[in-house]
Scaffold this active site. Structure first.
Site, mmCIF file in Angstrom:
data_model
loop_
_atom_site.group_PDB
_atom_site.id
_atom_site.type_symbol
_atom_site.label_atom_id
_atom_site.label_comp_id
_atom_site.label_asym_id
_atom_site.label_seq_id
_atom_site.Cartn_x
_atom_site.Cartn_y
_atom_site.Cartn_z
ATOM 1 N N ARG A 17 -8.630 -7.416 0.484
ATOM 2 C CA ARG A 17 -8.696 -7.825 -0.585
ATOM 3 C C ARG A 17 -7.957 -8.943 -0.768
ATOM 4 O O ARG A 17 -6.308 -9.309 -0.420
ATOM 5 C CB ARG A 17 -8.486 -7.234 -2.116
ATOM 6 C CG ARG A 17 -9.214 -6.405 -2.266
ATOM 7 C CD ARG A 17 -9.177 -5.313 -3.918
ATOM 8 N NE ARG A 17 -10.709 -4.774 -3.770
ATOM 9 C CZ ARG A 17 -9.801 -3.403 -4.336
ATOM 10 N NH1 ARG A 17 -9.402 -2.314 -4.974
ATOM 11 N NH2 ARG A 17 -11.575 -2.711 -4.374
ATOM 12 N N ASP A 47 1.554 7.087 -1.558
ATOM 13 C CA ASP A 47 0.876 5.709 -0.246
ATOM 14 C C ASP A 47 0.374 4.194 -0.797
ATOM 15 O O ASP A 47 1.229 3.937 -0.438
ATOM 16 C CB ASP A 47 -0.712 5.982 0.549
ATOM 17 C CG ASP A 47 -1.409 5.460 -1.116
ATOM 18 O OD1 ASP A 47 -1.382 5.860 -2.018
ATOM 19 O OD2 ASP A 47 -2.638 5.907 -0.914
HETATM 20 C C1 MIC Z 1 -5.866 -1.442 -4.743
HETATM 21 O O1 MIC Z 1 -6.733 -1.376 -3.303
HETATM 22 O O2 MIC Z 1 -6.640 -1.893 -5.711
HETATM 23 C C2 MIC Z 1 -5.622 -0.656 -5.246
HETATM 24 C C3 MIC Z 1 -4.797 -0.268 -5.716
HETATM 25 O O3 MIC Z 1 -5.579 1.188 -4.205
HETATM 26 C C4 MIC Z 1 -6.779 0.423 -6.589
HETATM 27 C C5 MIC Z 1 -5.710 1.517 -6.728
HETATM 28 C C6 MIC Z 1 -4.861 1.717 -8.276
HETATM 29 O O4 MIC Z 1 -5.170 0.885 -8.862
HETATM 30 O O5 MIC Z 1 -4.091 2.270 -8.603
HETATM 31 C C7 MIC Z 1 -8.001 0.580 -5.855
HETATM 32 O O6 MIC Z 1 -9.236 0.396 -5.391
HETATM 33 O O7 MIC Z 1 -8.917 1.242 -6.870
#
Ligand code: MIC
Ligand code: SF4
Length: 657
Positions: free
Chosen positions: A379, A64
């Site tokens: 975020r 994804d």
């Molecule tokens: C995120 O939202 O920062 C991510 C990318 O989904 C990460 C996972 C990752 O770093 O691969 C998360 O939330 O754990």
């Protein structure tokens, strides 16, 4: 004494320990999920541990985050993941099928179950009464091998919802309000259990927006009880037989209580560049907006995009505002397309994207320099969008659509007064979630039965057991709230090396100091120094694995984010807590020497270590760790420890040492 809902589910799954706050407990995991950017390590570690078959009821591998496959390395990762799912017995969700949390909630999330996922937003199905926790990859590997998952029993906080959301206020505003009150570290060590009369006024997808973004509070997870709304959602996704009624006891005792009156909420927005910089939308109204993106695992569902489509029907997005809709799942896209809404949005000027995480981690749709982007994501850490000094605001789909129409931030209630026939779209669920299942490959339909590794897919590095003498330079001093996006960014140029640790390590902390990786490699060991909440954000274990690869021995911080702290243990880096005065006094470049025998101290339960600085002054650093964490640290990390356990005959994924 009655039990909270959290306690009931934990009790049901408890294999070790007691449900006493702060005590380590081991719980059985029913379901696991992983995704493309953490999943390669999950399976490489599964292989390295000599495990041969998934043991949980459900394991799902989603693709994804990097679905555009800009580089063959991404496509190789996806092919490897498909082969691993096939070989070891997991579901495989093809690239483009959607974001793990969205596809999981549509297909597998179920009340009363436990879920562990190598993604920090794994708590999403908490909105359906599932106890779902985000963790580092290797923790997921071990759980998938059938071993319990160990955590410190968190506090359980009662978040009592009263009243009903007024028009134009949404579930996103509930979680933004929580962030406004508690901040990004206010949930650390806590499970947020939603109760009260306001709960029944929220549909299951709305609840899942709240539980998804509970991660931004630092919470272990968030959970709702189940009721008619849960049943209704499960019926609509065709899984009504999985409904179980789950409620806390009337006399359940909570560690704390927070009351949120839904009827008092208004449209809120998080300003750049932290999810807790929340203000009413009206406070920033009038800010010109160059980009609007609707999507992500927080607000990328059918129910999130439909209001946008309704608001845009018969209108056009402002000429100066690029508007992108990136659904959370292909199911949502397919349904919106069949109902004509995709065409409606396109006609309004929307750029309709594939179902992907994409822009959320700076892959595609990077904002222009010196511009404002409004996103329905969870975020907005500085630079995460793919450009430093970005100006990313977080808001509900309704606020995003209002900005797209107006070209500037506007409270949708004000826009409704200006625009004829603009009504609050409200929440509408489809009668039936009818998307096709073509892209979800069940274990018995697997294409491959052998692992396929491209040239970029390396081995998982192993660390030596912990030394007795730890000394080295404070190679970097950082401030509060350093995110995993600072430690190992997830933008395309870097993300394609997630399966190649030596290469990925070159980027470690480069956003803070470009010279860091070289300096770390050149120096013989070394430490990191940070303020509060070090390592918040993602579950990516690479944020511990890469510093480990560069020879970093430990981190001195005022406090740690939960998942990152676990990842530090898992990769053999000692996480030591310091007080504010010590933090202020320490300087980058200081020579640090842990005076005590570290290995002996770790093994024998020492909680304090004396550290000498520049042969001049000393401070005390604390180690708060369970026996298990100490063993893992002493062994040099979880992979080494697990192998050691296997050699000693305790099983590849020990449950009962
Ligand atoms: C995120 O939202 O920062 C991510 C990318 O989904 C990460 C996972 C990752 O770093 O691969 C998360 O939330 O754990
Ligand atoms: Fe994907 Fe963003 Fe959700 Fe992480 S927060 S899973 S990158 S959509």
């Amino acid at each position: 004494m009655g039990q909270t809902l959290t306690e009931k589910i934990l009790d049901d799954h408890l294999v070790e320990g007691e449900l006493e706050t702060g005590e380590e407990i081991g719980i059985e995991i029913d379901q696991v999920l992983t995704q493309d950017t953490t999943g390669t390590m999950v399976w490489l570690q599964f292989e390295a541990m000599g495990l041969d078959e998934v043991q949980t009821e459900i394991a799902a591998q989603y693709c994804d985050h990097q679905t555009y496959q800009f580089d063959f390395k991404n496509t190789d990762d996806h092919r490897f993941l498909r082969s691993a799912a096939g070989k070891f017995g997991a579901y495989f969700s093809r690239p483009g099928n959607g974001i793990c949390h969205n596809v999981h909630r549509e297909n597998f999330a179920a009340p009363g179950k436990t879920l562990l996922g190598s993604d920090s937003h794994t708590p999403t199905p908490g909105g359906l009464g599932e106890l779902a926790i985000g963790a580092g990859g290797i923790d997921v590997t071990v759980a998938m091998g059938g071993a319990p998952y160990y955590i410190e029993m968190p506090e359980v906080v009662n978040v009592r919802l009263e009243g009903e959301l007024p028009e134009w206020a949404t579930a996103k505003d509930v979680i933004l309000e929580m962030l406004r009150r508690l901040t990004v570290k206010g949930g650390v060590g806590k499970i947020l259990e939603y109760t009260g009369p306001g709960v029944e006024t929220l549909t299951a997808p709305e609840r899942m927006t709240i539980t998804n973004m509970g991660t931004e509070l630092g919470a272990t997870t968030s959970i709702f009880p189940t009721d008619e709304q849960t049943k209704d959602y499960l019926e609509r996704v065709g899984r009504e037989d999985e409904y179980v009624e789950l409620q806390p006891d009337d006399d359940a005792e909570y560690d704390d209580e927070i009351v949120v009156d839904l009827s008092e909420l208004e449209p809120l927005i998080a300003q750049p560049s932290m999810p807790d910089k929340v203000v009413p939308v009206s406070e920033v109204a009038g800010t010109d907006v160059q980009q609007v993106i609707v999507g992500s695992c927080t607000n990328g569902g059918y129910e999130d995009i439909l209001p946008v489509a309704k608001m845009l029907e018969g209108r056009e997005v402002a000429t100066e505002t690029e508007t992108i809709v990136a659904p959370g799942s292909k199911q949502a896209s397919e349904m919106l397309a069949r109902e004509g809404w995709v065409a409606e949005m396109m006609a309004a000027g929307v750029n309709f994207s594939e179902a992907t995480c994409g822009a959320c981690i700076g892959i595609g749709h990077v904002p222009a320099s010196d511009s404002v982007s409004l996103r329905t994501f969870n975020r907005n850490f500085e630079g995460r969008s793919g450009i430093e000094d970005d100006n990313v605001f977080l808001c509900s789909p309704e606020v995003a659509a209002a900005a797209a129409i107006k070209g500037e931030i506007i409270d949708p209630r004000d826009l409704a007064e200006e625009e004829e026939d603009l009504e609050a779209p409200g929440v509408e669920l489809p009668d039936e979630y009818t998307g096709s299942k073509t892209d979800l490959i069940a274990p018995d339909e697997a294409v491959d039965d052998e692992l396929i590794k491209g040239p970029n897919i390396g081995d998982v590095p192993l660390k030596d057991p912990l030394d007795s003498d730890l000394e080295g330079e404070a190679l970097l001093k950082m401030e509060d709230n350093i995110t995993t996006d600072h430690i190992i960014p997830a933008t395309q140029d870097i993300l394609m090396y997630r399966s190649n640790v030596p290469k990925l390590s070159e980027f470690t902390l480069s956003r803070i100091d470009e010279t860091f990786a070289d300096r770390a490699l050149e120096s013989d060991g070394g430490f990191l120094v940070a303020g509060e909440n070090y390592g918040q954000g993602s579950s990516r274990e690479h944020a511990a694995l890469c510093p480990m690869y560069l020879g970093i021995q430990g981190v001195f911080a005022q406090s740690f984010a939960r998942i990152h702290r676990a990842n530090l243990f898992n990769f053999g880096l000692i996480p030591l807590t310091i007080d504010e005065e010590t933090y202020e006094q320490l300087e980058q470049g200081d020579d640090l020497e842990i005076v005590d025998d570290v290995r002996e101290g770790v093994e024998n339960g020492a909680e304090e270590f004396t550290v000498r600085v520049n042969d001049d002054w000393e401070f005390t650093a604390e180690l708060d760790a369970s026996e298990r964490e100490r063993d893992i640290l002493a062994a040099g990390g979880k992979l080494a420890w697990t192998k050691q356990q296997a050699e000693e005959g305790a099983g590849a994924a020990p449950a009962d040492d």
